[in-house]
Design an enzyme around this catalytic site. Structure first.
Site, PDB file in Angstrom:
ATOM      1  N   ARG A  35       0.831  -1.215   0.000  1.00  0.00           N
ATOM      2  CA  ARG A  35       0.000   0.000   0.000  1.00  0.00           C
ATOM      3  C   ARG A  35       0.864   1.263   0.000  1.00  0.00           C
ATOM      4  O   ARG A  35       1.018   1.926  -1.009  1.00  0.00           O
ATOM      5  CB  ARG A  35      -0.945  -0.025   1.201  1.00  0.00           C
ATOM      6  CG  ARG A  35      -2.126   0.951   1.083  1.00  0.00           C
ATOM      7  CD  ARG A  35      -1.755   2.391   1.402  1.00  0.00           C
ATOM      8  NE  ARG A  35      -1.234   2.549   2.757  1.00  0.00           N
ATOM      9  CZ  ARG A  35      -0.736   3.695   3.223  1.00  0.00           C
ATOM     10  NH1 ARG A  35      -0.688   4.769   2.452  1.00  0.00           N
ATOM     11  NH2 ARG A  35      -0.271   3.769   4.459  1.00  0.00           N
ATOM     12  N   ASP A  36       1.455   1.577   1.121  1.00  0.00           N
ATOM     13  CA  ASP A  36       2.259   2.795   1.233  1.00  0.00           C
ATOM     14  C   ASP A  36       3.447   2.775   0.267  1.00  0.00           C
ATOM     15  O   ASP A  36       3.838   3.800  -0.274  1.00  0.00           O
ATOM     16  CB  ASP A  36       2.746   2.940   2.682  1.00  0.00           C
ATOM     17  CG  ASP A  36       3.320   4.313   2.974  1.00  0.00           C
ATOM     18  OD1 ASP A  36       3.055   5.252   2.205  1.00  0.00           O
ATOM     19  OD2 ASP A  36       4.033   4.448   3.980  1.00  0.00           O
ATOM     20  N   CYS A 260       5.548   9.945  -0.577  1.00  0.00           N
ATOM     21  CA  CYS A 260       4.195  10.466  -0.420  1.00  0.00           C
ATOM     22  C   CYS A 260       3.921  11.503  -1.503  1.00  0.00           C
ATOM     23  O   CYS A 260       4.744  12.392  -1.731  1.00  0.00           O
ATOM     24  CB  CYS A 260       4.038  11.107   0.962  1.00  0.00           C
ATOM     25  SG  CYS A 260       2.420  11.857   1.220  1.00  0.00           S
ATOM     26  N   ASN A 269      10.125   4.281   2.521  1.00  0.00           N
ATOM     27  CA  ASN A 269      10.133   3.819   3.904  1.00  0.00           C
ATOM     28  C   ASN A 269      11.425   3.063   4.212  1.00  0.00           C
ATOM     29  O   ASN A 269      12.167   2.658   3.322  1.00  0.00           O
ATOM     30  CB  ASN A 269       8.956   2.873   4.138  1.00  0.00           C
ATOM     31  CG  ASN A 269       7.621   3.538   4.005  1.00  0.00           C
ATOM     32  OD1 ASN A 269       7.094   4.073   4.962  1.00  0.00           O
ATOM     33  ND2 ASN A 269       7.043   3.516   2.803  1.00  0.00           N
TER      34      ASN A 269
END
Length: 334
Positions: A35-36, A260, A269
């Site tokens: 997801r992220d 982001c 990340n």
């Protein structure tokens, strides 16, 4: 191995083991790559590729895999197939497949997919809240409370994210008291855990410690998770600072994927492969197969047509075929 290397390794182990009891030395890794990690990729990742990535992560032993998002496809096109992903991904026994939820409409859609856990995501700063949610921090919390209330009523677990917990691309440094207040509100809504996100990766061990000291006045360590981006190469040192406070849940993303759309310049990340290698070096058990994680990282990186952002993945090459050999290498013990 030099005496200096042995000394440093020993000091790190002692530092962490002072805060981690023998009976609770295991770190929980919460994988956010599907997801992220993928949400900001310009090349659309087909549903079957996403599902195969999730399967590979589960096969490596990860028990929490954030798998989809039910935000508007207008804003995050990469996540437009959330329903298809969640309806078709095989559910491995003992594995949690949470999804990100922006509002009640997204929650209603997600409920069609046999979900057991959702995540809500207020911002830690006004500037980022306006860009990411198109509302103030206060208004965002009100919206998410509606979602949390319904999920709790339905027996669905709720996790909270707070973005920009130490720094914001629009407002600059973020005051720890504000993060503590939002954490308190999320816990009051019924969140079982709050993930503290350094969304743009500007944090250092010092700023992370200051933030955590304040947050821990309203929350227990077991109610918190650490979520670090590695923009300035500080993710692992920030993680070590968090472990000092006895926090045992860490978010990470396979192959270091991430970024982001509303935080220009923010890199990915903390890479799951790097995190696992780091933890094994501290003598902390993750029960994960690093070789299988490396394979999963290469799988998605090859599809995207770009090199992995995991330093461990790059360094390993085809050097190791046995998981225990990697553990021995990470520990640097004879």
């Amino acid at each position: 191995m030099s005496l200096i290397t042995k000394s440093i390794n020993s000091a790190l182990k002692q530092l962490v083991h002072r805060s981690l009891s023998t009976s609770a030395s295991q770190i929980r890794i919460y994988e956010v790559g599907p997801r992220d990690g993928l949400q900001n990729e310009s090349k659309f990742v087909p549903t079957d590729i996403k599902i195969e990535l999730i399967n590979k992560l589960a096969a490596a032993g990860i028990k929490d895999i954030e798998s989809a998002s039910f935000v508007s496809p207008k804003w995050v096109k990469q996540m437009a197939d959330g329903v298809d992903v969640m309806k078709n991904v095989p559910r491995a026994p003992g594995v949690n497949y949470p999804v990100l939820i922006p509002n009640l409409k997204g929650y209603d859609t997600a409920k069609q997919c046999n979900i057991e856990e959702i995540a809500i995501f207020p911002a830690g700063s006004e500037g980022f809240s306006q860009k990411n949610l198109n509302c103030s921090v206060e208004e965002g919390l009100k919206r998410f409370k509606l979602v949390a209330d319904q999920a709790v009523k339905d027996g669905v677990r709720v996790r909270g994210y707070i973005s920009c917990v130490v720094g914001c691309p629009y407002d600059g440094p973020v005051h720890p008291k504000g993060i503590a207040k939002i954490t308190e509100e999320l816990l009051a809504m019924g969140c079982y855990e709050v993930s503290l996100g350094d969304t743009i990766g500007v944090g250092t061990a010092g700023s992370v410690r200051r933030m955590l000291r304040e947050v821990l006045t309203v929350a227990k360590p077991e109610q918190l998770a650490l979520h670090f981006h590695d923009t300035y190469g500080q993710a692992l040192s920030n993680l070590l600072a968090g472990l000092e406070f006895d926090i045992k849940t860490v978010d990470s993303s396979i192959s270091g994927l991430g970024g982001c759309p509303y935080a220009r310049g923010a890199s990915g990340n903390l890479a799951t492969e790097d995190l696992v290698y780091f933890l094994y070096g501290l003598g902390l058990n993750t029960n994960l197969d690093l070789i299988k994680l490396i394979e999963a990282g290469r799988y998605i990186s090859n599809f995207l047509g770009k090199p992995t952002e995991s330093r461990v993945n790059r360094a390993m090459g085809d050097k190791f075929k046995n998981h225990q050999d990697i553990v021995t290498m990470a520990s640097c013990e004879l």
